[in-house]
Design a protein around this motif. Sequence first.
Motif, PDB file in Angstrom:
ATOM      1  N   ALA A 104       0.700  -1.075  -0.167  1.00 54.80           N
ATOM      2  CA  ALA A 104       0.206   0.107  -0.082  1.00 54.80           C
ATOM      3  C   ALA A 104       0.800   1.188  -0.015  1.00 54.80           C
ATOM      4  CB  ALA A 104      -1.021  -0.008   1.364  1.00 54.80           C
ATOM      5  N   ALA A 105       2.041   1.148   0.441  1.00 51.19           N
ATOM      6  CA  ALA A 105       2.997   2.425   0.901  1.00 51.19           C
ATOM      7  C   ALA A 105       3.517   2.535  -0.536  1.00 51.19           C
ATOM      8  CB  ALA A 105       3.906   2.170   1.744  1.00 51.19           C
ATOM      9  N   GLY A 106       3.821   1.540  -1.383  1.00 52.07           N
ATOM     10  CA  GLY A 106       4.446   1.605  -2.624  1.00 52.07           C
ATOM     11  C   GLY A 106       3.454   2.346  -3.674  1.00 52.07           C
ATOM     12  N   MET A 107       2.265   1.621  -3.469  1.00 53.58           N
ATOM     13  CA  MET A 107       1.338   2.137  -4.373  1.00 53.58           C
ATOM     14  C   MET A 107       0.908   3.658  -4.304  1.00 53.58           C
ATOM     15  SD  MET A 107      -1.594  -0.773  -4.317  1.00 53.58           S
ATOM     16  CE  MET A 107      -1.484  -2.249  -5.342  1.00 53.58           C
ATOM     17  N   ALA A 108       0.824   4.093  -2.933  1.00 53.86           N
ATOM     18  CA  ALA A 108       0.696   5.471  -2.503  1.00 53.86           C
ATOM     19  C   ALA A 108       1.758   6.487  -3.004  1.00 53.86           C
ATOM     20  CB  ALA A 108       0.405   5.667  -1.036  1.00 53.86           C
ATOM     21  N   ALA A 110       3.754   5.878  -5.425  1.00 55.38           N
ATOM     22  CA  ALA A 110       3.595   6.005  -7.066  1.00 55.38           C
ATOM     23  C   ALA A 110       2.561   6.819  -7.377  1.00 55.38           C
ATOM     24  CB  ALA A 110       3.437   4.644  -7.490  1.00 55.38           C
ATOM     25  N   ALA A 111       1.364   6.920  -6.829  1.00 61.79           N
ATOM     26  CA  ALA A 111       0.325   7.962  -6.931  1.00 61.79           C
ATOM     27  C   ALA A 111       0.750   9.356  -6.605  1.00 61.79           C
ATOM     28  CB  ALA A 111      -0.849   7.595  -5.833  1.00 61.79           C
ATOM     29  N   LEU A 112       1.631   9.620  -5.658  1.00 66.33           N
ATOM     30  CA  LEU A 112       1.976  10.947  -5.171  1.00 66.33           C
ATOM     31  C   LEU A 112       3.128  11.471  -6.300  1.00 66.33           C
ATOM     32  CD1 LEU A 112       2.628  10.619  -1.526  1.00 66.33           C
ATOM     33  CD2 LEU A 112       1.002  11.958  -2.722  1.00 66.33           C
ATOM     34  N   CYS A 113       3.970  10.537  -6.941  1.00 70.05           N
ATOM     35  CA  CYS A 113       5.020  10.652  -7.641  1.00 70.05           C
ATOM     36  C   CYS A 113       4.302  11.263  -9.099  1.00 70.05           C
ATOM     37  CB  CYS A 113       5.928   9.566  -7.992  1.00 70.05           C
ATOM     38  SG  CYS A 113       7.198   9.466  -6.658  1.00 70.05           S
ATOM     39  N   ARG A 119      -6.752   7.039  -3.540  1.00 67.92           N
ATOM     40  CA  ARG A 119      -6.314   6.496  -2.560  1.00 67.92           C
ATOM     41  C   ARG A 119      -6.139   4.986  -2.405  1.00 67.92           C
ATOM     42  NH1 ARG A 119     -11.181   9.758  -1.033  1.00 67.92           N
ATOM     43  NH2 ARG A 119     -12.276   8.058  -2.158  1.00 67.92           N
ATOM     44  N   VAL A 120      -5.492   5.005  -1.209  1.00 65.00           N
ATOM     45  CA  VAL A 120      -4.963   3.438  -1.172  1.00 65.00           C
ATOM     46  C   VAL A 120      -5.614   2.809   0.406  1.00 65.00           C
ATOM     47  CG1 VAL A 120      -3.254   1.661  -1.201  1.00 65.00           C
ATOM     48  CG2 VAL A 120      -2.994   3.558  -2.506  1.00 65.00           C
ATOM     49  N   MET A 139       6.864   3.380   9.286  1.00 68.79           N
ATOM     50  CA  MET A 139       7.663   4.462   9.173  1.00 68.79           C
ATOM     51  C   MET A 139       8.093   5.253   7.966  1.00 68.79           C
ATOM     52  SD  MET A 139      11.877   4.057  10.663  1.00 68.79           S
ATOM     53  CE  MET A 139      12.036   2.316   9.744  1.00 68.79           C
ATOM     54  N   SER A 140       8.054   4.232   6.772  1.00 73.55           N
ATOM     55  CA  SER A 140       8.279   5.093   5.459  1.00 73.55           C
ATOM     56  C   SER A 140       6.963   6.010   5.221  1.00 73.55           C
ATOM     57  CB  SER A 140       8.352   3.939   4.445  1.00 73.55           C
ATOM     58  OG  SER A 140       9.433   3.133   4.552  1.00 73.55           O
ATOM     59  N   ILE A 141       5.824   5.382   5.495  1.00 75.09           N
ATOM     60  CA  ILE A 141       4.699   6.276   5.220  1.00 75.09           C
ATOM     61  C   ILE A 141       4.717   7.769   5.837  1.00 75.09           C
ATOM     62  CG2 ILE A 141       2.134   6.416   5.746  1.00 75.09           C
ATOM     63  CD1 ILE A 141       1.943   3.238   5.191  1.00 75.09           C
ATOM     64  N   ASN A 142       4.910   7.610   6.919  1.00 77.84           N
ATOM     65  CA  ASN A 142       5.166   8.750   7.753  1.00 77.84           C
ATOM     66  C   ASN A 142       6.341   9.662   7.080  1.00 77.84           C
ATOM     67  OD1 ASN A 142       4.560  10.731   9.666  1.00 77.84           O
ATOM     68  ND2 ASN A 142       6.311  10.186  10.853  1.00 77.84           N
ATOM     69  N   ALA A 143       7.541   9.071   6.872  1.00 77.58           N
ATOM     70  CA  ALA A 143       8.537   9.720   6.522  1.00 77.58           C
ATOM     71  C   ALA A 143       8.393  10.457   5.115  1.00 77.58           C
ATOM     72  CB  ALA A 143       9.830   8.984   6.095  1.00 77.58           C
ATOM     73  N   PHE A 144       7.808   9.881   4.105  1.00 73.52           N
ATOM     74  CA  PHE A 144       7.177  10.490   3.073  1.00 73.52           C
ATOM     75  C   PHE A 144       5.939  11.097   2.887  1.00 73.52           C
ATOM     76  CE2 PHE A 144      10.466   7.105   2.075  1.00 73.52           C
ATOM     77  CZ  PHE A 144      11.461   7.947   1.467  1.00 73.52           C
ATOM     78  N   HIS A 145       5.316  11.298   3.929  1.00 69.77           N
ATOM     79  CA  HIS A 145       4.049  11.978   4.147  1.00 69.77           C
ATOM     80  C   HIS A 145       2.829  11.395   3.189  1.00 69.77           C
ATOM     81  CE1 HIS A 145       1.802  15.108   6.078  1.00 69.77           C
ATOM     82  NE2 HIS A 145       1.515  15.795   4.825  1.00 69.77           N
ATOM     83  N   ALA A 146       2.918  10.181   3.126  1.00 69.97           N
ATOM     84  CA  ALA A 146       1.804   9.416   2.218  1.00 69.97           C
ATOM     85  C   ALA A 146       0.506   9.310   2.922  1.00 69.97           C
ATOM     86  CB  ALA A 146       2.305   8.025   1.909  1.00 69.97           C
TER      87      ALA A 146
END
Length: 264
Positions: A104-108, A110-113, A119-120, A139-146
Motif C-alpha cells: 500500500a505504501a508503494g502504491m501510494a 507511486a500515486a504521489l509521484c 487513495r490506497v 515508518m516510510s509512510i510517515n517519512a514520505f508523508h503518504a
Amino acid sequence: MTHLSCGSHIGAVLSVADIVAVLYADVMKYDPENPEWDGRDRFILGKGHAGAAIYAALAECGFFPTEELKTHYKNGSRLSGHVSHHVPGVDFSTGSLGHALPVAAGMAFAALCDNKDHRVFAVLGDGECDEGSNWEAAMSINAFHATNVISFVDRNKCMIDGRTEDVMPLEPFADKWRAFGFHVFDIDGHNMMELSNAIDYALGEPDAPVMIIANTIKGEGIDFMEDDYHWHYGAVDEAKYKEAKESLKKHYEKRIARVEKEAK
C-alpha cells in the motif's frame, strides 16, 4: 459461501465485514465495468484469509455474478480461500501476512509521484502486526508523508494460535502507531458511524497518516463463534449453518433497532 465450501476463515470474515461494507458502499471509487480503471481507489486486504468478505462485496457491487460465490474454495475456482488478484476488483493477492501495508505504501508513493489523486486502503489483521515489515512501512509512510494511505487494523484480539495478547502482546497498540507518526482512531469496528467519521477525517488531507484501529469481535453475530479463536478457521454442518443464520438474523435485528433509536 463458507457452508457450501465446507471450510473458511469464517471468524475473520465476520470481524472485518462491517469495515468492508462501509468502504465498498460509501467510500471507495471503482468501476465494476472497468476493474482496471486508473482512477480507482486501491484496496488491499492484509488478512487475505478473510477473502470471502471481499468476494461477497465485489459480487454485490457487480464485478462478477453473485452465483459465482457458490464456487468459493472449490477446486478450480478463482475464488480461492486467500484473496486472489485473478478476481476482478482485487488489486493484490494476499495471505502471506505482513505485505499489505508495504505494498500500500508503494502504491501510494507511486500515486504521489504521478500526481494522481486515488487513495490506497489497507486493512490489516492484528495478529499480522507481529510482522516487522508493517513497522518498516509505517515508518516510510510517515517519512514520505503518504497521507493517501488510509490504514485499518481489524482488532479482534484473536489469531490462529490463541489470543493476540497471549501469543505476542501488542499493547499499548495505539501508542505504537502514534510513535510512528500516525493519527490514531481507536473505535468500535462494528459501529458504522464511528467508522464513517474516522474515514472522513482520513480523507480530509490531514497533516499525518491515519491508522484506524477497529475493535471488532471474531465471529461477530454468531453466538457460538463470537470471540473464540477456535473459529479462526472452521466448517459448519447443516445444523450449525441453520443455527448461525438464525443467530445472525437476531443479531442484526437488534443492531438495526439500536441504530434507529440512536437516530431519533
